[in-house]
Design a protein around this motif. Structure first.
Motif, mmCIF file in Angstrom:
data_model
loop_
_atom_site.group_PDB
_atom_site.id
_atom_site.type_symbol
_atom_site.label_atom_id
_atom_site.label_comp_id
_atom_site.label_asym_id
_atom_site.label_seq_id
_atom_site.Cartn_x
_atom_site.Cartn_y
_atom_site.Cartn_z
ATOM 1 N N SER A 286 -7.355 -0.411 -7.243
ATOM 2 C CA SER A 286 -6.887 -1.198 -6.110
ATOM 3 C C SER A 286 -5.959 -2.333 -6.524
ATOM 4 O O SER A 286 -5.138 -2.780 -5.723
ATOM 5 C CB SER A 286 -8.074 -1.765 -5.329
ATOM 6 O OG SER A 286 -8.864 -2.609 -6.142
ATOM 7 N N SER B 83 1.097 6.789 -7.996
ATOM 8 C CA SER B 83 1.458 5.607 -7.232
ATOM 9 C C SER B 83 0.649 5.577 -5.949
ATOM 10 O O SER B 83 -0.020 6.546 -5.593
ATOM 11 C CB SER B 83 2.963 5.569 -6.939
ATOM 12 O OG SER B 83 3.366 6.690 -6.174
ATOM 13 N N ARG B 84 0.742 4.453 -5.237
ATOM 14 C CA ARG B 84 -0.056 4.232 -4.046
ATOM 15 C C ARG B 84 0.757 3.432 -3.053
ATOM 16 O O ARG B 84 1.553 2.580 -3.436
ATOM 17 C CB ARG B 84 -1.328 3.478 -4.443
ATOM 18 C CG ARG B 84 -2.488 3.582 -3.509
ATOM 19 C CD ARG B 84 -3.731 3.078 -4.232
ATOM 20 N NE ARG B 84 -4.906 3.092 -3.381
ATOM 21 C CZ ARG B 84 -6.123 2.771 -3.787
ATOM 22 N NH1 ARG B 84 -6.327 2.404 -5.056
ATOM 23 N NH2 ARG B 84 -7.140 2.816 -2.939
ATOM 24 N N ASN B 85 0.542 3.700 -1.761
ATOM 25 C CA ASN B 85 1.276 2.949 -0.760
ATOM 26 C C ASN B 85 0.660 1.563 -0.578
ATOM 27 O O ASN B 85 -0.424 1.271 -1.068
ATOM 28 C CB ASN B 85 1.355 3.719 0.561
ATOM 29 C CG ASN B 85 0.012 3.862 1.252
ATOM 30 O OD1 ASN B 85 -1.037 3.609 0.690
ATOM 31 N ND2 ASN B 85 0.062 4.289 2.509
ATOM 32 N N LYS C 100 -2.746 1.242 0.725
ATOM 33 C CA LYS C 100 -3.713 1.753 -0.242
ATOM 34 C C LYS C 100 -4.556 2.896 0.290
ATOM 35 O O LYS C 100 -5.650 3.140 -0.210
ATOM 36 C CB LYS C 100 -4.599 0.619 -0.769
ATOM 37 C CG LYS C 100 -3.833 -0.471 -1.497
ATOM 38 C CD LYS C 100 -4.752 -1.534 -2.064
ATOM 39 C CE LYS C 100 -3.966 -2.592 -2.811
ATOM 40 N NZ LYS C 100 -4.849 -3.635 -3.384
ATOM 41 N N THR D 164 -3.005 6.035 0.657
ATOM 42 C CA THR D 164 -2.302 7.233 0.231
ATOM 43 C C THR D 164 -1.978 7.135 -1.252
ATOM 44 O O THR D 164 -1.467 6.113 -1.713
ATOM 45 C CB THR D 164 -1.001 7.432 1.025
ATOM 46 O OG1 THR D 164 -1.290 7.461 2.425
ATOM 47 C CG2 THR D 164 -0.323 8.732 0.625
ATOM 48 N N VAL D 165 -2.278 8.191 -1.984
ATOM 49 C CA VAL D 165 -1.955 8.249 -3.396
ATOM 50 C C VAL D 165 -1.023 9.431 -3.628
ATOM 51 O O VAL D 165 -1.157 10.483 -2.986
ATOM 52 C CB VAL D 165 -3.232 8.345 -4.270
ATOM 53 C CG1 VAL D 165 -3.983 9.646 -4.021
ATOM 54 C CG2 VAL D 165 -2.882 8.189 -5.747
ATOM 55 N N CYS E 202 -7.793 15.407 -5.154
ATOM 56 C CA CYS E 202 -7.750 13.967 -4.954
ATOM 57 C C CYS E 202 -9.173 13.418 -4.905
ATOM 58 O O CYS E 202 -10.055 14.026 -4.291
ATOM 59 C CB CYS E 202 -7.021 13.658 -3.643
ATOM 60 S SG CYS E 202 -6.916 11.913 -3.219
#
Length: 118
Positions: free
Chosen positions: A53, A70-72, A75, A77-78, A95
């Motif tokens: 996180s 990566s992550r939006n 947090k 979506t990966v 996932c």
């Protein structure tokens, strides 16, 4: 309950690229780390990459330099951007989400097939 939905798998030639996505929904208030695992028939499920996180990142040595996790900003979506794909990258990619409440809870997506072949 938490739901994870992967997408982006498919057939790609060696040396090609593919981007996997995983969207978390449901009760994700305490969503912490997200990760990508992969599994081939007869083998154990192995950790490919993980992002925490606070942005901490881990890669398995076999994909370091080729894959990017990566992550939006929300947090939820990966992504796993895969370059220079090799036949040995062929697997079902899963996932995983880790939630932290009073203890850790783990959730899995349904998996998406990645096949690297000419």
């Amino acid at each position: 309950q938490v739901q994870l939905v992967e997408s982006g798998g498919g057939l790609v030639q060696p040396g090609g690229s593919l981007r996997l996505s995983c969207v978390a929904s449901g009760n994700i208030f305490n969503l912490n780390a997200m990760a990508w695992f992969r599994q081939t028939p007869g083998d154990d499920r192995e950790l490919v990459a993980q992002i925490t996180s606070n942005g901490g990142i881990y890669y398995d040595a076999s994909v370091k330099g080729r894959f990017t996790i990566s992550r939006n900003s929300a947090k939820d979506t990966v992504y796993l951007q895969m370059h220079s794909l090799k036949p040995e990258d062929t697997a079902v990619y899963y996932c995983q989400a880790t939630l932290l409440g009073s203890d850790y809870s783990y959730y899995w997506g349904q998996g998406t097939q990645v096949t690297v072949s000419s």
